[in-house]
Design a protein around this motif. Structure first.
Motif, PDB file in Angstrom:
ATOM      1  N   HIS A 102       0.836   4.173  -2.878  1.00  0.00           N
ATOM      2  CA  HIS A 102       0.786   5.620  -2.609  1.00  0.00           C
ATOM      3  C   HIS A 102       1.950   6.336  -3.291  1.00  0.00           C
ATOM      4  CE1 HIS A 102      -2.605   5.441   0.050  1.00  0.00           C
ATOM      5  NE2 HIS A 102      -1.995   4.618   0.877  1.00  0.00           N
ATOM      6  N   SER A 116       0.833  -1.205   0.000  1.00  0.00           N
ATOM      7  CA  SER A 116       0.000   0.000   0.000  1.00  0.00           C
ATOM      8  C   SER A 116       0.869   1.258   0.000  1.00  0.00           C
ATOM      9  CB  SER A 116      -0.963   0.001   1.184  1.00  0.00           C
ATOM     10  OG  SER A 116      -0.266   0.114   2.403  1.00  0.00           O
ATOM     11  N   THR A 117       2.009   1.205   0.688  1.00  0.00           N
ATOM     12  CA  THR A 117       2.928   2.342   0.676  1.00  0.00           C
ATOM     13  C   THR A 117       3.459   2.571  -0.733  1.00  0.00           C
ATOM     14  OG1 THR A 117       3.562   1.864   2.953  1.00  0.00           O
ATOM     15  CG2 THR A 117       5.039   3.279   1.703  1.00  0.00           C
ATOM     16  N   ASN A 120       1.170   6.603  -6.963  1.00  0.00           N
ATOM     17  CA  ASN A 120       0.143   7.629  -7.172  1.00  0.00           C
ATOM     18  C   ASN A 120       0.712   9.031  -7.043  1.00  0.00           C
ATOM     19  OD1 ASN A 120      -1.842   5.756  -7.720  1.00  0.00           O
ATOM     20  ND2 ASN A 120      -2.550   5.663  -5.601  1.00  0.00           N
ATOM     21  N   ASP A 121       1.642   9.228  -6.106  1.00  0.00           N
ATOM     22  CA  ASP A 121       2.299  10.529  -5.953  1.00  0.00           C
ATOM     23  C   ASP A 121       3.119  10.869  -7.200  1.00  0.00           C
ATOM     24  OD1 ASP A 121       1.205  10.814  -3.438  1.00  0.00           O
ATOM     25  OD2 ASP A 121       3.052  10.321  -2.367  1.00  0.00           O
TER      26      ASP A 121
END
Length: 187
Positions: A10, A6-7, A13-14
């Motif tokens: 993220h 999940s990290t 996505n960033d």
């Protein structure tokens, strides 16, 4: 593993948001993705989640890697992303990186193939705290050449390692300055 996945999601996505913003805001055709440490797997994974034209090149400073079925299922695997990336990439890594082992950089470099350049800095630690004067000029030259061509910056030769070697064929454990570096072609 779920937290790490999940990290990484993220992180991807960033990177996607940053690329889309930069391309839209400044009317750019694409960007060079740069990742430090965990940013390495983030930018590699982002190459599989962005349109190919948006990613002009990848630069990884002491980048780690993620892989295995959990990551591969969502196109987040570092080595597979490098293998499928057919544009210029620069991988910079230190011999004394206590956080990310040098063989990880070598594996990513091998996967990336002919368009990859690997720079190994003797006694370089994680993210080059005391060797930035060695790696930043190389990264700058790589980026300038990627964006503007030979009229602005000479290209780095592909598939090159910068190391300090002994006459016996071993590796010298000395603090390396630019004049001490010897170019060694990797077969």
């Amino acid at each position: 593993h779920i937290r790490l996945k999940s990290t990484l999601v993220h992180g991807v996505n960033d990177v996607r948001a940053a690329v889309n913003y930069m391309c839209s805001r400044y009317n750019l055709p694409g960007c060079v993705l740069i990742g430090n440490s965990f940013g390495g797997p983030s930018v590699w994974a982002a190459t599989t989640h962005l349109p190919k034209k948006r990613v002009l090149a990848v630069v990884s400073f002491a980048g780690s890697a993620r892989g295995g079925p959990i990551f591969e299922k969502q196109n987040l695997g570092t080595v597979s992303a490098a293998r499928n990336f057919k544009k210029p990439c620069l991988i910079l890594h230190g011999t004394h990186d206590a956080n990310v082992a040098l063989p990880i950089a070598m594996k990513i470099h091998q996967a990336a193939g002919k368009t990859s350049t690997l720079v190994v800095v003797m006694n370089g630690e994680h993210i080059f705290a005391f060797k930035r004067h060695l790696v930043y000029p190389l990264a700058k030259r790589f980026i300038l050449h990627t964006l503007f061509g030979s009229r602005v910056a000479k290209p780095l030769a592909h598939n090159i390692n910068l190391v300090s070697a002994t006459r016996e064929g071993g590796t010298r454990s000395l603090s390396v300055e630019p004049a001490d570096l010897e170019v060694v072609k990797k077969n």
